[in-house]
Design an enzyme around this catalytic site. Structure first.
Site, PDB file in Angstrom:
ATOM      1  N   SER A   1      -5.108   4.240   0.894  1.00  0.00           N
ATOM      2  CA  SER A   1      -5.744   3.285   0.009  1.00  0.00           C
ATOM      3  C   SER A   1      -5.342   1.864   0.450  1.00  0.00           C
ATOM      4  O   SER A   1      -5.635   1.390   1.642  1.00  0.00           O
ATOM      5  CB  SER A   1      -5.457   3.564  -1.352  1.00  0.00           C
ATOM      6  OG  SER A   1      -6.407   2.734  -2.264  1.00  0.00           O
TER       7      SER A   1
ATOM      8  N   ASP B   1     -11.313  -2.390  -0.285  1.00  0.00           N
ATOM      9  CA  ASP B   1     -10.267  -1.892   0.319  1.00  0.00           C
ATOM     10  C   ASP B   1     -10.368  -0.963   1.598  1.00  0.00           C
ATOM     11  O   ASP B   1     -11.550  -0.551   1.760  1.00  0.00           O
ATOM     12  CB  ASP B   1      -9.272  -1.307  -0.631  1.00  0.00           C
ATOM     13  CG  ASP B   1      -9.542   0.081  -1.085  1.00  0.00           C
ATOM     14  OD1 ASP B   1     -10.753   0.319  -0.996  1.00  0.00           O
ATOM     15  OD2 ASP B   1      -8.761   0.642  -1.936  1.00  0.00           O
TER      16      ASP B   1
ATOM     17  N   ASP C   1     -10.107   2.021   2.172  1.00  0.00           N
ATOM     18  CA  ASP C   1     -11.076   3.557   1.997  1.00  0.00           C
ATOM     19  C   ASP C   1     -12.275   3.304   1.219  1.00  0.00           C
ATOM     20  O   ASP C   1     -12.759   4.172   0.952  1.00  0.00           O
ATOM     21  CB  ASP C   1     -10.031   4.490   1.554  1.00  0.00           C
ATOM     22  CG  ASP C   1      -9.741   4.356   0.269  1.00  0.00           C
ATOM     23  OD1 ASP C   1      -9.554   3.241  -0.158  1.00  0.00           O
ATOM     24  OD2 ASP C   1      -9.589   5.483  -0.716  1.00  0.00           O
TER      25      ASP C   1
ATOM     26  N   ASP D   1     -12.846   2.461  -2.054  1.00  0.00           N
ATOM     27  CA  ASP D   1     -13.011   2.776  -3.285  1.00  0.00           C
ATOM     28  C   ASP D   1     -12.732   1.804  -4.320  1.00  0.00           C
ATOM     29  O   ASP D   1     -13.111   1.987  -5.511  1.00  0.00           O
ATOM     30  CB  ASP D   1     -12.084   4.330  -3.471  1.00  0.00           C
ATOM     31  CG  ASP D   1     -10.650   4.026  -3.594  1.00  0.00           C
ATOM     32  OD1 ASP D   1     -10.193   2.917  -2.900  1.00  0.00           O
ATOM     33  OD2 ASP D   1      -9.939   4.689  -3.893  1.00  0.00           O
TER      34      ASP D   1
END
Length: 577
Positions: A146, A305, A307, A309
């Site tokens: 993340s 960010d 990834d 999400d």
């Protein structure tokens, strides 16, 4: 084994990966570092696992990835032959070794005759969630840490619904992972052999197209965008991560063509070299985007960010300066816009429902209530929101409308079952265009919301406490607050104490105990007489404890003063401990 035995077991393994051999030699003269690498197994928890890259049982490396994957394989084998054929979708982000870890997961799972679908290039978390549902897979894996620093990577597991594993399923997978005794001896299959047998399939474009088609369904004013989408000036940065293509494709498909990308941050970069942290929650991550925005007088700045999400939103305030909205503020704007427009178009279902977490602002509940819609709280972690969506869908009891958490995660369309920064970018742009046509900025729209519902304000403090001693300190803080709950904070009595580990809510005035209808979790929440609240929650994936705060005032100034006072008092108690 103790850490020394584990260290020697790795050091003396003749077949050890060469990169890890080199890294072991580099730390030979640093016993405290060796201890940290080997004193425990990298924990596979309810959210998967996350840790620093490097050698050892307490690090992310090909062996800990194989171990987790072998445990997941055993869990799938338990589900039967159909589950094996449905298989596992695997995606990865832009971090160090992410592609390698994705393939190692496929090798360990494929060894057991379980089919895997691996993305041919890096793809975001929400697309992985979508792909699990689209393909009809049994499970999914996302290789990502993340928004953590560059030295971290991680491994998240998804169920057949496309959501992160809820506690009951996670416990089963954890049980199988913990049964894997020696991570160095996990068998893996050859990649080309798996491909030849049809057990490893590379995927990408077909899923991307299907995802983009679904994205169109969340727009509530598509005609408006087609007419004047180019009037909105957008600056977008993927912060060196996975969001560039899906977000830019989404903008193009919807009709937003006036988009400037922060070129220094457009390409994937595992070192995230232009930012201290690739985290849109950190305002410093918007430094370049603000520079670009100032140059072109942009209406909206968006940053995702690694990834994709989470998304941060920056807009001009009353002084004409760009400010990064909090996750709660962005959530309030998106929710209010969505519900207002759906009601205007008679698209608001009577059984609609809004979902948020226990540490997310209460303004969402107030907004939903004004539309006669209930808001349901879940534990922190979007997997609980995904689990609720599945529950309502199965029972055909409620129609999901919006879910969010304070940490910059939002979901509008339930074809994804995790937070989706791509969806949020598109809806934020639509809302910004709508208000621009009314002569307002998103910030002015937020002020209107505050005037209507009250001035809600939230804050977050974190303490990072690494290693064995750090874990003990975090435990001591939680134990002390649990056994000696404060009577008052910032001059206001504590009215309610909620202990999510024991599942009990203590209402002090009547001295009654009520059950909390949520899974057990090591979280404490305190609600004051005036509605102010604060919450303590150790992170499940990082060596830190988080302190959340929420207040409501009759003005921005009053809310700010309340927030400052409650933060000061609570953190003083923490520092005493």
């Amino acid at each position: 084994m103790d850490w020394k035995e584990n260290y020697h077991r790795w050091k003396e393994n003749s077949g050890l990966d060469e990169r890890l051999k080199t890294q072991l030699r580099e730390i030979e003269q640093h016993p405290s570092l060796i201890e940290d690498c080997f004193y425990k197994n990298l924990e596979f928890g309810t959210g998967g696992m996350r840790g620093e890259l490097g050698p050892g049982t307490n690090r992310m490396n090909i062996y800990t990835v194989r171990k987790a994957s072998a445990g997941l394989a055993q869990y799938i084998l338990q589900q039967g032959e159909e589950a094996k054929q449905r298989g596992v979708v695997i995606s990865y982000d832009s971090r160090h070794q992410s592609p390698e870890f994705a393939m190692e997961a496929a090798r360990a799972i494929g060894y057991h005759g379980i089919k895997t679908y691996v993305f041919e290039s890096l793809h975001p978390t929400p697309v992985l969630s979508f792909a699990v549902r689209h393909i009809g897979a049994q499970a999914g894996i996302m290789i990502t840490a993340s928004h953590n620093p560059p030295q971290y990577n991680g491994y998240k597991v998804y169920n057949e619904d496309g959501g992160q594993l809820p506690p009951k399923e996670a416990d089963e997978v954890i049980r199988f992972v913990n049964q894997m005794d020696d991570e160095l001896q996990i068998p893996v299959a050859d990649i080309e052999t798996l491909k030849a047998k049809g057990l490893l399939v590379m995927v990408g474009e077909d899923i991307d197209r299907a995802y983009q088609d679904k994205l169109k369904s969340i727009s509530v004013n598509p005609d408006m965008i087609q007419q004047s989408g180019s009037d909105l000036k957008i600056v977008f940065t993927p912060l060196h991560g996975t969001a560039y293509k899906p977000v830019m494709d989404g903008f193009s498909n919807w009709g937003f063509h006036n988009v400037t990308v922060v070129k220094e941050q457009a390409e994937p970069d595992p070192n995230f070299s232009t930012v201290k942290l690739p985290n849109p929650e950190e305002h410093e991550a918007f430094e370049l985007a603000i520079k670009y925005g100032t140059e072109i007088n942009a209406d909206l700045l968006l940053g995702t960010d690694p990834d994709a999400d989470r998304v941060g939103v920056a807009v001009k305030n009353s002084e004409g300066k760009y400010i990064v909205l909090t996750g709660n503020q962005t959530g309030a704007i998106l929710l209010h816009y969505l519900l207002t427009q759906k009601r205007e178009k008679n698209q608001l279902p009577e059984n609609g429902i809004v979902l948020k977490t226990i540490v997310t602002s209460e303004i969402g509940r107030a907004i939903a209530a004004s539309f006669n819609l209930p808001t349901v709280d879940t534990l922190t972690g979007f997997k609980f929101i995904g689990e609720k969506i599945h529950e309502y869908e199965k029972a055909q009891s409620h129609t999901f409308l919006f879910g969010y958490e304070e940490s910059y995660g939002y979901l509008i369309g339930d074809f994804v079952r995790d937070k989706d920064a791509v969806q949020a970018c598109l809806l934020a742009a639509e809302a910004a265009l709508y208000y621009k046509r009314q002569g307002k900025t998103l910030y002015e729209a937020l002020l209107d919301i505050y005037k209507t519902y009250g001035y809600y304000m939230e804050g977050l403090q974190s303490l990072t406490l690494k290693g064995i001693q750090g874990a003990e300190k975090i435990k001591t803080i939680m134990d002390t607050f649990r056994s000696h709950a404060p009577e008052a904070v910032a001059g206001t009595e504590v009215a309610i104490v909620e202990d999510y580990r024991s599942g009990v809510r203590h209402v002090r005035q009547s001295d009654t105990m009520e059950a909390i209808a949520l899974p057990s979790s090591n979280v404490l929440k305190y609600i004051l007489n005036d509605g102010t609240w604060f919450c303590l929650r150790p992170s499940g994936t990082e060596p830190k404890i988080k302190f959340y705060f929420g207040v409501k005032g009759t003005s921005m100034h009053e809310a700010e003063e309340k927030l400052t006072a409650v933060k000061k008092d609570v953190m003083a108690l923490v520092n005493e401990i």
